[in-house]
Every structure is written in C-alpha cells, then in structure tokens.
Design a protein around this motif. Structure first.
Motif, PDB file in Angstrom:
ATOM      1  N   PHE A   9       0.862  -1.191   0.088  1.00  0.00           N
ATOM      2  CA  PHE A   9       0.064  -0.014   0.032  1.00  0.00           C
ATOM      3  C   PHE A   9       0.730   1.163  -0.043  1.00  0.00           C
ATOM      4  N   ARG A  10       2.021   1.288   0.669  1.00  0.00           N
ATOM      5  CA  ARG A  10       2.923   2.514   0.766  1.00  0.00           C
ATOM      6  C   ARG A  10       3.525   2.713  -0.794  1.00  0.00           C
ATOM      7  N   SER A  11       3.790   1.667  -1.465  1.00  0.00           N
ATOM      8  CA  SER A  11       4.377   1.653  -2.857  1.00  0.00           C
ATOM      9  C   SER A  11       3.451   2.334  -3.539  1.00  0.00           C
ATOM     10  N   LEU A  12       1.968   2.771  -3.402  1.00  0.00           N
ATOM     11  CA  LEU A  12       1.000   3.223  -4.302  1.00  0.00           C
ATOM     12  C   LEU A  12       1.616   4.765  -4.351  1.00  0.00           C
ATOM     13  N   TRP A  21       6.431   7.951  -0.112  1.00  0.00           N
ATOM     14  CA  TRP A  21       5.616   7.933   0.977  1.00  0.00           C
ATOM     15  C   TRP A  21       6.406   8.520   2.280  1.00  0.00           C
ATOM     16  N   ASN A  22       5.325   9.013   2.906  1.00  0.00           N
ATOM     17  CA  ASN A  22       6.112   9.420   4.352  1.00  0.00           C
ATOM     18  C   ASN A  22       4.707   9.185   5.440  1.00  0.00           C
ATOM     19  N   LEU A  52      -3.250   2.394   7.968  1.00  0.00           N
ATOM     20  CA  LEU A  52      -1.603   2.589   8.372  1.00  0.00           C
ATOM     21  C   LEU A  52      -0.990   3.256   7.361  1.00  0.00           C
ATOM     22  N   ALA A  53      -1.068   2.755   6.305  1.00  0.00           N
ATOM     23  CA  ALA A  53      -0.326   3.076   4.938  1.00  0.00           C
ATOM     24  C   ALA A  53      -0.792   4.564   4.298  1.00  0.00           C
ATOM     25  N   LEU A  54      -2.086   4.442   4.188  1.00  0.00           N
ATOM     26  CA  LEU A  54      -2.960   5.725   3.284  1.00  0.00           C
ATOM     27  C   LEU A  54      -3.974   6.126   4.003  1.00  0.00           C
ATOM     28  N   GLY A  55      -4.234   6.037   5.377  1.00  0.00           N
ATOM     29  CA  GLY A  55      -5.521   6.587   6.059  1.00  0.00           C
ATOM     30  C   GLY A  55      -5.553   8.002   5.889  1.00  0.00           C
ATOM     31  N   SER A 124      -7.168  -6.580  -0.931  1.00  0.00           N
ATOM     32  CA  SER A 124      -5.823  -6.115  -1.468  1.00  0.00           C
ATOM     33  C   SER A 124      -5.812  -6.126  -2.960  1.00  0.00           C
ATOM     34  N   GLU A 125      -6.495  -7.357  -3.556  1.00  0.00           N
ATOM     35  CA  GLU A 125      -6.653  -7.476  -4.850  1.00  0.00           C
ATOM     36  C   GLU A 125      -7.578  -6.442  -5.500  1.00  0.00           C
ATOM     37  N   PHE A 126      -8.792  -6.295  -5.064  1.00  0.00           N
ATOM     38  CA  PHE A 126      -9.620  -5.307  -5.320  1.00  0.00           C
ATOM     39  C   PHE A 126      -8.933  -3.636  -5.318  1.00  0.00           C
TER      40      PHE A 126
END
Length: 144
Positions: A9-12, A21-22, A52-55, A124-126
């Motif tokens: 998710f962070r890699s997005l 990402w930060n 946690l990654a993108l919220g 995750s796929e969706f």
C-alpha cells in the motif's frame, strides 16, 4: 502478525503520485485504535494496514470512491461497510462473519436494490485494481 500488505500500500504513493511515501500519508497506530474504538468494530488485518499506510492521504481515500474513515465504519446488513462511490449507488464491504480473515473477499451492494454481489477478489486485489483503474482514468483525462 508481520506486515503483509503495508509496503504494497505504501508503494502506491510513488507509483501514482510521483512522491515518496511518508508517515503523514497514513494513520499511526494510536490514531487507528482510537478511531476504531469510536466505531466499535473490529477490522481485517488488510484494512488495518491500508489505514496505516494511506489513511491520511486524500488522493487515495477519496480517489473517485470514498473510503470510510475508521471512526465511520459500521456493520449494516451483516457486512462491514468501508467504501462508497461518489454517487452513493454502491457500497463495498466485507461479510461481518469474515472479519477474522486477514484479507477477506469484497462484496458490493447495489443500494437501490439492496442486493450483494461478490467482487470475487480480496481487499488487497480489489484495492490495487481499483487504484490502477482510477489513476489510469485520471492520466487519460489529462492527456485529452
């Protein structure tokens, strides 16, 4: 449980936003726990790592569809709702009975009919497919 989806998710952020990402992109653990205490729901591991990654990143939380903030999560019709389209025609969710599955199957409800349909893919796929579609659409619009 080890981070299974966090880095994906962070890699997005660099993939679609051409930025690194930060920590400000995601919620911290305390913020997530406090928000979930307000909503009084438990969530699958994959959704926890998504938050946690993108919220805190509006480019993802409001990318054509709107992810519910953790304090807004609710169980309705036997499903934990987490995403709605901008026209409120559809909502996406997990079966409440599957919240202990690390990466459960996603279901979509047609709000007008009240019917649920499997998306035939895990969260995750969706989510990864949805963001690919959204950002490809945006790129195409910018080229026009």
């Amino acid at each position: 449980m080890a981070d299974m989806f966090l880095e994906k998710f962070r890699s997005l952020v660099p993939k679609y936003l051409d930025d690194q990402w930060n920590e400000a992109d995601g919620l911290n653990g305390e913020e997530l726990r406090d928000a979930l205490a307000q909503s009084k729901v438990s969530i699958p591991f994959v959704l926890e790592e998504f938050y946690l990654a993108l919220g805190n990143n509006e480019d993802f939380m409001e990318a054509y569809h709107y992810f519910f903030d953790p304090e807004e999560l609710e169980i309705e019709d036997g499903h934990l709702l987490f995403l709605e389209d901008e026209e409120e025609k559809f909502v996406w969710a997990f079966k409440a009975s599957q919240l202990d599955v690390p990466d459960p199957i996603v279901y979509r409800r047609n709000n007008a009919k009240g019917t649920w349909t499997s998306e035939e893919g895990t969260f995750s796929e969706f989510t990864l497919d949805m963001f690919a579609w959204v950002f490809d659409e945006l790129a195409a619009e910018l080229e026009d």
